[in-house]
Design a protein around this motif. Sequence first.
Motif, PDB file in Angstrom:
ATOM      1  N   THR A 201      46.238  33.379  41.203  1.00  0.00           N
ATOM      2  CA  THR A 201      45.353  34.296  41.907  1.00  0.00           C
ATOM      3  C   THR A 201      44.442  33.514  42.853  1.00  0.00           C
ATOM      4  O   THR A 201      44.485  32.279  42.902  1.00  0.00           O
ATOM      5  CB  THR A 201      44.507  35.092  40.908  1.00  0.00           C
ATOM      6  N   LYS A 202      43.618  34.264  43.567  1.00  0.00           N
ATOM      7  CA  LYS A 202      42.711  33.618  44.516  1.00  0.00           C
ATOM      8  C   LYS A 202      41.720  32.707  43.799  1.00  0.00           C
ATOM      9  O   LYS A 202      41.295  31.680  44.352  1.00  0.00           O
ATOM     10  CB  LYS A 202      41.974  34.701  45.324  1.00  0.00           C
ATOM     11  N   ARG A 249      44.023  37.919  46.026  1.00  0.00           N
ATOM     12  CA  ARG A 249      42.990  38.607  45.259  1.00  0.00           C
ATOM     13  C   ARG A 249      42.576  37.788  44.056  1.00  0.00           C
ATOM     14  O   ARG A 249      43.340  36.978  43.536  1.00  0.00           O
ATOM     15  CB  ARG A 249      43.506  39.973  44.771  1.00  0.00           C
ATOM     16  N   THR A 250      41.324  38.053  43.607  1.00  0.00           N
ATOM     17  CA  THR A 250      40.862  37.448  42.371  1.00  0.00           C
ATOM     18  C   THR A 250      41.399  38.262  41.193  1.00  0.00           C
ATOM     19  O   THR A 250      41.932  39.365  41.367  1.00  0.00           O
ATOM     20  CB  THR A 250      39.329  37.425  42.317  1.00  0.00           C
ATOM     21  N   GLU A 253      39.794  41.675  40.903  1.00  0.00           N
ATOM     22  CA  GLU A 253      40.299  42.605  41.923  1.00  0.00           C
ATOM     23  C   GLU A 253      41.692  43.111  41.549  1.00  0.00           C
ATOM     24  O   GLU A 253      42.020  44.280  41.794  1.00  0.00           O
ATOM     25  CB  GLU A 253      40.328  41.915  43.284  1.00  0.00           C
ATOM     26  N   ILE A 254      42.497  42.237  40.976  1.00  0.00           N
ATOM     27  CA  ILE A 254      43.860  42.639  40.589  1.00  0.00           C
ATOM     28  C   ILE A 254      43.813  43.677  39.476  1.00  0.00           C
ATOM     29  O   ILE A 254      44.510  44.700  39.512  1.00  0.00           O
ATOM     30  CB  ILE A 254      44.669  41.415  40.155  1.00  0.00           C
TER      31      ILE A 254
END
Length: 385
Positions: A201-202, A249-250, A253-254
């Motif tokens: 992820t981010k 996305r973090t 957020e996911i």
Amino acid sequence: MQRARLFSEFTVKDDERAFLSRDGRFERLLEPGRHKAFDWNHRLSAEVVKVVRAEIPAEKALLLRKTHPELAEEHFAIIQPASSEVAIVSFDGEPKHLVLPNTTRAFWKTVTRVDVETINTSSDIRVSKRHQDKLDLARTSVITSAVVEAYETGLLMVDGKLEERLAPGRHAFWTVGRTVKIVKADLRPQPLEVTAQEILTKDRIGIRVTLTAFVKVVDAEKSVLSTSDVNGTLYRMIQFAIREAVAARTLDEILAARDTIDNEVRTFVSERARQLGAEVGEIGVKDVILPGDVRELLNKVVEAERVAKANLIRRQEETASTRSLLNTSKLMENNPLLLRLKELEALEKLVEKVGRIDLHTGTGAQGFDALLTNLVRIKGSQESE
């Protein structure tokens, strides 16, 4: 002194014939029965063969046709298809053999009726229904056949070129001198399971995402000409799309925007699927699998949030209870009769919980009546005193 044998005898059955040779040279064909021939010094030999629905070696039949044409014409059916022909051989009306191009085969027609149908495969590539019924298509090397189901469409490829779109039903084509392939496409929506793949992820957390999509072929010709495996191609496209969506996305957020990710993946894949003659229906993320330590940490966060929420609710209830008690006390302060009723309720509850009550009112007391009278002094009476 032993006398030399002058004659030899041969017996031929009804379903047989015999090739009579002298010193290895063919003389005549023996019919069924008992035969006696002059044979000085054992020079004669007879080869007895079966002739009912039987095949004769092609080399022998060709030799006899050259040396004894009348005999060969009477007893043999010699089949020699050209390079673009095949022949169906029937015994007494029953199809038995398929003679391939550029080959020679010969059959006895002495007892059996032999019919030969020669087919020119260059004039029509399609095998007629009449010929399909005569042949065993599964064992024939010069025929390609397939059954197109009602939910499928078939494409006829000849020498790598698309020739025809096939309707549902049974189809068969001659492969003499050409390469024929029948490609079938299933027109029903097919579920496509994209298995878990690990993605960063981010915020640099490695997660695994599984996804389900429904794919349907809408243009079979474009699908076949564009790729050899539509589902495999779309599978890799979906993997790439989900990787791009997750990497931007973090983790928070996911977990909060799974619908948004579904829409992004669907938009990305749908545009490219149309170029492959396919259509992508529903796409949905099934599972987001977290690493063990991250999952444990999130479980603790969720648990802490629940505990905090429970404490908040408990404090709200305590505040409401205190406010209710305050309101009740104000009512009792201004209403002595209500206070007296509350005292009696408390006394009733006390009596229910004990089995025996001993009252000691002291010197000069008047017993239970005095206790009830003097237990609480009403404000009004105090003021009157």
